[in-house]
Design an enzyme around this catalytic site. Sequence first.
Site, PDB file in Angstrom:
ATOM      1  N   CYS A 181       0.933  -1.176   0.029  1.00 10.03           N
ATOM      2  CA  CYS A 181      -0.004   0.141   0.071  1.00 10.03           C
ATOM      3  C   CYS A 181       0.901   1.150   0.056  1.00 10.03           C
ATOM      4  O   CYS A 181       0.788   2.062  -1.070  1.00 10.03           O
ATOM      5  CB  CYS A 181      -0.913  -0.030   1.160  1.00 10.03           C
ATOM      6  SG  CYS A 181      -2.066  -1.286   1.104  1.00 10.03           S
TER       7      CYS A 181
HETATM    8  N1  NAD Z   1      -2.815  -5.829   1.809  1.00  8.01           N
HETATM    9  C1  NAD Z   1      -3.281  -4.947   2.370  1.00  8.01           C
HETATM   10  O1  NAD Z   1      -3.045  -4.498   3.607  1.00  8.01           O
HETATM   11  C2  NAD Z   1      -4.642  -3.927   1.524  1.00  8.01           C
HETATM   12  C3  NAD Z   1      -5.218  -2.940   2.320  1.00  8.01           C
HETATM   13  C4  NAD Z   1      -6.129  -2.245   1.782  1.00  8.01           C
HETATM   14  C5  NAD Z   1      -6.217  -2.339   0.340  1.00  8.01           C
HETATM   15  N2  NAD Z   1      -5.532  -3.161  -0.438  1.00  8.01           N
HETATM   16  C6  NAD Z   1      -5.541  -3.084  -1.820  1.00  8.01           C
HETATM   17  O2  NAD Z   1      -6.443  -4.174  -2.070  1.00  8.01           O
HETATM   18  C7  NAD Z   1      -6.084  -4.704  -3.404  1.00  8.01           C
HETATM   19  C8  NAD Z   1      -5.856  -6.107  -3.097  1.00  8.01           C
HETATM   20  O3  NAD Z   1      -4.389  -6.542  -2.304  1.00  8.01           O
HETATM   21  P1  NAD Z   1      -3.936  -7.673  -1.637  1.00  8.01           P
HETATM   22  O4  NAD Z   1      -2.803  -7.367  -0.687  1.00  8.01           O
HETATM   23  O5  NAD Z   1      -5.167  -8.563  -1.098  1.00  8.01           O
HETATM   24  O6  NAD Z   1      -3.393  -8.525  -2.787  1.00  8.01           O
HETATM   25  P2  NAD Z   1      -2.879 -10.080  -2.850  1.00  8.01           P
HETATM   26  O7  NAD Z   1      -2.049 -10.079  -3.850  1.00  8.01           O
HETATM   27  O8  NAD Z   1      -2.900 -10.485  -1.391  1.00  8.01           O
HETATM   28  O9  NAD Z   1      -4.198 -10.674  -3.403  1.00  8.01           O
HETATM   29  C9  NAD Z   1      -4.883 -10.515  -4.707  1.00  8.01           C
HETATM   30  C10 NAD Z   1      -5.329 -11.920  -5.138  1.00  8.01           C
HETATM   31  O10 NAD Z   1      -5.654 -11.452  -6.359  1.00  8.01           O
HETATM   32  C11 NAD Z   1      -5.556 -12.704  -7.341  1.00  8.01           C
HETATM   33  N3  NAD Z   1      -5.621 -12.254  -8.638  1.00  8.01           N
HETATM   34  C12 NAD Z   1      -4.862 -11.551  -9.705  1.00  8.01           C
HETATM   35  N4  NAD Z   1      -5.716 -11.345 -10.650  1.00  8.01           N
HETATM   36  C13 NAD Z   1      -6.769 -12.078 -10.769  1.00  8.01           C
HETATM   37  C14 NAD Z   1      -7.727 -12.281 -11.649  1.00  8.01           C
HETATM   38  N5  NAD Z   1      -7.641 -11.643 -12.823  1.00  8.01           N
HETATM   39  N6  NAD Z   1      -8.748 -12.948 -11.223  1.00  8.01           N
HETATM   40  C15 NAD Z   1      -8.624 -13.523 -10.170  1.00  8.01           C
HETATM   41  N7  NAD Z   1      -7.908 -13.478  -9.107  1.00  8.01           N
HETATM   42  C16 NAD Z   1      -6.926 -12.668  -9.573  1.00  8.01           C
HETATM   43  C17 NAD Z   1      -4.140 -12.957  -6.994  1.00  8.01           C
HETATM   44  O11 NAD Z   1      -3.636 -14.375  -7.420  1.00  8.01           O
HETATM   45  C18 NAD Z   1      -4.373 -12.849  -5.431  1.00  8.01           C
HETATM   46  O12 NAD Z   1      -4.360 -14.002  -4.738  1.00  8.01           O
HETATM   47  C19 NAD Z   1      -4.921  -4.197  -3.827  1.00  8.01           C
HETATM   48  O13 NAD Z   1      -5.498  -2.962  -4.604  1.00  8.01           O
HETATM   49  C20 NAD Z   1      -4.296  -3.410  -2.592  1.00  8.01           C
HETATM   50  O14 NAD Z   1      -3.891  -2.002  -2.797  1.00  8.01           O
HETATM   51  C21 NAD Z   1      -4.621  -3.854   0.385  1.00  8.01           C
END
Ligand code: NAD
Length: 415
Positions: A257
Amino acid sequence: MKIGIVGLGYVGLPLAVSFAEAGQEVVGLDADPRKIAALGEGRSYIEDIPDATLAPLTERLRATEDAAELGACEAVVICVPTPLTGSREPDLTFLTEAAATLAEVLSPGQLVVLESTTYPGTTRERLAPILERSGLTAGSDFHLAFSPERIDPGRTDYTVRTTPKLVGGLTAACAERAQELYGLVCDEVVVLSTPEAAELAKLLENIFRSVNIALVNELAQLCDRLGIDIWEVIEAAATKPFGFMRFDPGPGMGGHCLPVDPFYLAFKAREHDFYPEFIELAGKINRAQPAYCVDRIARALNEAEMPVKGSKILLLGISYKAGVGDIRESPALEIVGLLRDLGADVSYHDPFAEELPEFDLRSVDLEEGLGAADLVAIVTAHPGIDYGEVVSAAPLTVDFRGVTRKIEAQNLVQL
Ligand SMILES: NC(=O)c1ccc[n+]([C@@H]2O[C@H](COP(=O)([O-])OP(=O)(O)OC[C@H]3O[C@@H](n4cnc5c(N)ncnc54)[C@H](O)[C@@H]3O)[C@@H](O)[C@H]2O)c1
């Protein structure tokens, strides 16, 4: 309700669990077959979700690679990554691919919510047109909203339920549907007038942190020159009961983030001939912090009449944050790289991150690592480690996290 979650990572899986725990039927789609297989076997890969949490939910929470299942959901929430490209511009590939997949199965009356952090305008200008390839119109044939995720991995005092949820819909009806959806799992849902306001609110939250962390990191460097203890200064300022919020210096910013999100806004601003200087400056200072830490390590070794080259340096904590194993954008990675460039023999101990394939390293046993090291650097202060013991056992300790504040020792250097 049947709810689809696209992307079962740090954001998507806890959300899927929350909906399932609230009695909803959840189908999760992920591009990573290992995650689908793990969930199929009741195995979690996210620290905050123990296997025992998944066990009673097998009937209601299913993971699949088959996108067709999303067509039968009343609501679909997209939680895919939104990283930066190599040239630090928004990379919406995961989002556009997920949207294209969803467009193939989209049904009239469905609600689609984007949770991935992104710049203002993404939901309306990038997501809606792809979904509309289905032949359905956003805002009339299907509902579309943005609702930023505010999860803080490792945190237990605020949960999906107790953290207020922001939603911004393309239309008032879209917002109402999103409010109903999140009302199932959140105590408070705050409705904004547009998706753009909700997109920007999330970026403001993260930029606020980035700017304040940069401020204390810069002050830490100044305190080093002035011979003032930055931790004493911060603790003193934090006694003020109003008008001050505590941020701590450290080895730099990591995770998916803070090092990433501000640049989403900077990119959007540039499209409007606007150059947000706070964002760029904070990024510059925070990105320079690992190099500053390496300089402090080199100085500490120098005082002990040792060169960096050939010295055995043990890093404690390699993930970006205490208590989690996420190594994405972790400043420790840069510290390892810079130390290796200088010829140091680097090892690490991290109970949350067993492997660092990028550097062909595996976490070493703490006792053995301490016994072999010339210098130990506390990069991420994971719980469960006795830092007093570390200082006693290591010939030289450099602490970038302020966890040895109460310890007085000749062989200890603090940020
Ligand atoms: N991790 C955090 O603390 C956090 C907090 C707030 C917001 N976010 C935001 O949330 C979003 C996701 O972050 P995250 O940390 O969960 O990421 P992550 O990488 O842990 O999870 C994302 C998942 O999406 C899957 N994926 C990718 N492309 C795909 C597709 N086309 N179809 C299906 N699945 C698909 C990946 O395999 C992965 O498992 C980002 O935009 C991030 O900025 C994250």
